[in-house]
Design a protein around this motif. Structure first.
Motif, PDB file in Angstrom:
ATOM      1  N   LEU A 144       0.864  -1.194   0.000  1.00  0.00           N
ATOM      2  CA  LEU A 144       0.000   0.000   0.000  1.00  0.00           C
ATOM      3  C   LEU A 144       0.891   1.232   0.000  1.00  0.00           C
ATOM      4  O   LEU A 144       1.738   1.383   0.889  1.00  0.00           O
ATOM      5  CB  LEU A 144      -0.887   0.037   1.245  1.00  0.00           C
ATOM      6  N   GLY A 145       0.720   2.086  -0.998  1.00  0.00           N
ATOM      7  CA  GLY A 145       1.548   3.290  -0.996  1.00  0.00           C
ATOM      8  C   GLY A 145       1.363   4.122  -2.245  1.00  0.00           C
ATOM      9  O   GLY A 145       0.351   4.022  -2.944  1.00  0.00           O
ATOM     10  N   GLU A 146       2.351   4.950  -2.540  1.00  0.00           N
ATOM     11  CA  GLU A 146       2.259   5.833  -3.689  1.00  0.00           C
ATOM     12  C   GLU A 146       3.067   5.266  -4.841  1.00  0.00           C
ATOM     13  O   GLU A 146       3.905   4.388  -4.658  1.00  0.00           O
ATOM     14  CB  GLU A 146       2.766   7.231  -3.355  1.00  0.00           C
ATOM     15  N   ASN A 147       2.819   5.794  -6.014  1.00  0.00           N
ATOM     16  CA  ASN A 147       3.556   5.353  -7.196  1.00  0.00           C
ATOM     17  C   ASN A 147       4.657   6.361  -7.501  1.00  0.00           C
ATOM     18  O   ASN A 147       4.430   7.374  -8.148  1.00  0.00           O
ATOM     19  CB  ASN A 147       2.607   5.222  -8.382  1.00  0.00           C
ATOM     20  N   GLY A 148       5.842   6.073  -6.990  1.00  0.00           N
ATOM     21  CA  GLY A 148       6.956   7.004  -7.135  1.00  0.00           C
ATOM     22  C   GLY A 148       7.328   7.264  -8.581  1.00  0.00           C
ATOM     23  O   GLY A 148       7.716   8.380  -8.940  1.00  0.00           O
ATOM     24  N   PHE A 149       7.163   6.253  -9.433  1.00  0.00           N
ATOM     25  CA  PHE A 149       7.496   6.427 -10.855  1.00  0.00           C
ATOM     26  C   PHE A 149       6.583   7.489 -11.467  1.00  0.00           C
ATOM     27  O   PHE A 149       7.037   8.428 -12.136  1.00  0.00           O
ATOM     28  CB  PHE A 149       7.355   5.113 -11.622  1.00  0.00           C
ATOM     29  N   ASP A 150       5.294   7.382 -11.184  1.00  0.00           N
ATOM     30  CA  ASP A 150       4.322   8.366 -11.713  1.00  0.00           C
ATOM     31  C   ASP A 150       4.601   9.770 -11.174  1.00  0.00           C
ATOM     32  O   ASP A 150       4.406  10.755 -11.882  1.00  0.00           O
ATOM     33  CB  ASP A 150       2.890   7.953 -11.331  1.00  0.00           C
ATOM     34  N   GLU A 151       5.066   9.844  -9.939  1.00  0.00           N
ATOM     35  CA  GLU A 151       5.369  11.169  -9.363  1.00  0.00           C
ATOM     36  C   GLU A 151       6.540  11.806 -10.116  1.00  0.00           C
ATOM     37  O   GLU A 151       6.494  12.980 -10.485  1.00  0.00           O
ATOM     38  CB  GLU A 151       5.678  11.031  -7.873  1.00  0.00           C
ATOM     39  N   GLY A 152       7.588  11.016 -10.374  1.00  0.00           N
ATOM     40  CA  GLY A 152       8.731  11.533 -11.130  1.00  0.00           C
ATOM     41  C   GLY A 152       8.332  11.889 -12.551  1.00  0.00           C
ATOM     42  O   GLY A 152       8.763  12.906 -13.111  1.00  0.00           O
ATOM     43  N   PHE A 153       7.458  11.038 -13.121  1.00  0.00           N
ATOM     44  CA  PHE A 153       6.966  11.253 -14.489  1.00  0.00           C
ATOM     45  C   PHE A 153       6.198  12.580 -14.567  1.00  0.00           C
ATOM     46  O   PHE A 153       6.403  13.388 -15.471  1.00  0.00           O
ATOM     47  CB  PHE A 153       6.054  10.089 -14.863  1.00  0.00           C
ATOM     48  N   ALA A 154       5.347  12.830 -13.568  1.00  0.00           N
ATOM     49  CA  ALA A 154       4.544  14.070 -13.538  1.00  0.00           C
ATOM     50  C   ALA A 154       5.443  15.297 -13.402  1.00  0.00           C
ATOM     51  O   ALA A 154       5.226  16.316 -14.070  1.00  0.00           O
ATOM     52  CB  ALA A 154       3.558  14.002 -12.369  1.00  0.00           C
ATOM     53  N   ALA A 155       6.476  15.178 -12.574  1.00  0.00           N
ATOM     54  CA  ALA A 155       7.411  16.305 -12.384  1.00  0.00           C
ATOM     55  C   ALA A 155       8.101  16.642 -13.697  1.00  0.00           C
ATOM     56  O   ALA A 155       8.194  17.811 -14.103  1.00  0.00           O
ATOM     57  CB  ALA A 155       8.443  15.924 -11.321  1.00  0.00           C
ATOM     58  N   ALA A 156       8.543  15.615 -14.421  1.00  0.00           N
ATOM     59  CA  ALA A 156       9.250  15.845 -15.693  1.00  0.00           C
ATOM     60  C   ALA A 156       8.290  16.360 -16.765  1.00  0.00           C
ATOM     61  O   ALA A 156       8.657  17.209 -17.591  1.00  0.00           O
ATOM     62  CB  ALA A 156       9.903  14.556 -16.160  1.00  0.00           C
ATOM     63  N   THR A 157       7.075  15.858 -16.772  1.00  0.00           N
ATOM     64  CA  THR A 157       6.084  16.310 -17.764  1.00  0.00           C
ATOM     65  C   THR A 157       5.816  17.806 -17.598  1.00  0.00           C
ATOM     66  O   THR A 157       5.742  18.544 -18.587  1.00  0.00           O
ATOM     67  CB  THR A 157       4.780  15.505 -17.590  1.00  0.00           C
ATOM     68  N   PHE A 158       5.720  18.249 -16.333  1.00  0.00           N
ATOM     69  CA  PHE A 158       5.565  19.697 -16.086  1.00  0.00           C
ATOM     70  C   PHE A 158       6.753  20.446 -16.670  1.00  0.00           C
ATOM     71  O   PHE A 158       6.602  21.458 -17.368  1.00  0.00           O
ATOM     72  CB  PHE A 158       5.471  19.986 -14.587  1.00  0.00           C
ATOM     73  N   LEU A 159       7.967  19.938 -16.426  1.00  0.00           N
ATOM     74  CA  LEU A 159       9.198  20.622 -16.875  1.00  0.00           C
ATOM     75  C   LEU A 159       9.241  20.715 -18.398  1.00  0.00           C
ATOM     76  O   LEU A 159       9.536  21.770 -18.974  1.00  0.00           O
ATOM     77  CB  LEU A 159      10.423  19.884 -16.352  1.00  0.00           C
ATOM     78  N   VAL A 160       8.928  19.619 -19.073  1.00  0.00           N
ATOM     79  CA  VAL A 160       8.942  19.605 -20.544  1.00  0.00           C
ATOM     80  C   VAL A 160       7.972  20.643 -21.096  1.00  0.00           C
ATOM     81  O   VAL A 160       8.312  21.433 -21.984  1.00  0.00           O
ATOM     82  CB  VAL A 160       8.593  18.190 -21.060  1.00  0.00           C
ATOM     83  N   ASN A 161       6.780  20.703 -20.519  1.00  0.00           N
ATOM     84  CA  ASN A 161       5.792  21.700 -20.980  1.00  0.00           C
ATOM     85  C   ASN A 161       6.290  23.110 -20.717  1.00  0.00           C
ATOM     86  O   ASN A 161       6.205  23.980 -21.575  1.00  0.00           O
ATOM     87  CB  ASN A 161       4.448  21.476 -20.267  1.00  0.00           C
ATOM     88  N   LYS A 162       6.846  23.313 -19.533  1.00  0.00           N
ATOM     89  CA  LYS A 162       7.301  24.677 -19.178  1.00  0.00           C
ATOM     90  C   LYS A 162       8.426  25.131 -20.095  1.00  0.00           C
ATOM     91  O   LYS A 162       8.533  26.310 -20.402  1.00  0.00           O
ATOM     92  CB  LYS A 162       7.770  24.697 -17.722  1.00  0.00           C
TER      93      LYS A 162
END
Ligand code: GYE
Length: 337
Positions: A144-162
């Motif tokens: 039970l926990g969070e999906n660390g891969f998705d968190e890193g993916f979301a951070a990078a997706t923001f960066l690419v868009n920015k």
């Protein structure tokens, strides 16, 4: 001769008494603490927590205690002070105590096989919480926990868009979490799985800050002092990707101390504790990926299911959201940690 006979009779009498007492003693001793515990209806959960290295961790612990109380589950709690050996000791004490279920947050991914073998031999089910482990899946009931891969993916997706309109080289410094912890590994992998698709992005430095505010400050200080500002080996630092808010707040402490405006760089963080959301609203951060610490209620549901002999999903993920500089901040609600 007479004394010798008397001695033999005495020994026979004493051993007869002892033999007669054994069944009495046997029936007097409680056979199974579990049985004793279940008799009063309360489940006993042995919970090994890593420590209290961040506001996120503290909230995670609170959430688990609150939910246990709401579900009338007794918790035997251990704070491992950031040490795996303390967690191993704690889990072994839960086995001796014969708790109904064991749940633990593995500080690192490896080194759990033996103790989980012992829990299995004692027929005590185990739930892995928050961070994942590398071991035979039959040694634990579920994660039970969070999906660390998705968190890193979301951070990078923001960066690419920015940075979609920037063609120049973009230098990234990564403040990484505890080495060999699944969460640091996955947040690093998720992030790289996106930025490695674009040549303009380069991670020029990555360092383990152990998820601590003090380490975040110390690492930023060292970079500023060694390079006379937010540069590294002559290259400007364009982006800081920090694996948790505590390290991010630490690097902001260092920037404030040196009167360096954080908005000179793009800063992305993970956890979404109140202080980092405040920094986002103040324009000091650009994006904060939530990592939801409130896993207590879900954990208690899993504990009850297992104790009732039901199976649970192999993996249960908490839902996360993302906060960015373009949000309508007036819609934000208090984070609670
Ligand atoms: O991001 C950090 C804590 O394991 C998800 O550990 C957790 C991380 C969290 O120290 O604040």
């Amino acid at each position: 001769m007479k004394t010798k006979v008397k001695k033999i009779i005495l020994i026979v009498l004493i051993s007869a008494c002892i033999i007669a007492l054994i069944p009495l003693i046997y029936f007097a001793i409680p056979k199974n603490t579990k049985k004793a515990a279940s008799q009063d209806g309360k489940l006993i959960l042995g919970f090994s927590q890593i420590g209290s290295e961040s506001a996120w961790r503290t909230r995670n612990t609170q959430s688990i205690f609150e939910a246990a109380e709401q579900n009338d589950i007794q918790i035997i709690f251990d704070d491992a002070q950031q040490k795996q050996e303390n967690q191993l000791k704690a889990i072994r004490s839960f086995i001796v105590y014969q708790v109904d279920v064991i749940a633990f947050v593995p500080i690192v991914s490896d080194g759990w096989d033996n103790v989980l073998q012992e829990a299995k031999a004692a027929k005590i089910p185990v739930i892995v919480v928050d961070r994942q482990i590398n071991c035979d899946e039959s040694l634990y009931s579920g994660f039970l926990g969070e999906n660390g891969f998705d968190e890193g993916f979301a951070a990078a997706t923001f960066l690419v868009n920015k940075c979609r309109n920037r063609n120049s080289k973009i230098n990234i410094v990564e403040f990484s979490g505890t080495e060999n912890s699944s969460i640091a590994t996955l947040r690093a992998e998720g992030f790289r799985s996106v930025i490695n698709q674009y040549e303009k992005f380069e991670i020029i430095h990555s360092e383990d800050g152990d998820f601590l505010r003090s380490r975040g400050k110390e690492m930023m200080e060292r970079i500023i002092n060694a390079n006379n500002g937010t540069k590294l080996n002559g290259k400007p630092i364009d982006v800081i990707y920090s694996h948790n808010d505590s390290m991010t707040l630490g690097l902001l402490d260092a920037l404030h101390y040196h009167n360096i405006n954080p908005s000179n760089m793009i800063i992305i963080s993970i956890d979404a504790e109140q202080k980092s959301i405040d920094a986002l609203v103040n324009g000091e951060l650009n994006c904060v990926v939530e990592c939801n610490p409130n896993s207590g209620p879900v954990l208690m549901d899993l504990v009850k299911k297992i104790a009732a002999g039901e199976s649970i999903p192999r993996e249960t993920y908490m839902s996360d959201q993302i906060f960015t500089e373009t949000d309508d901040f007036s819609q934000y609600t208090p984070r609670g940690y």
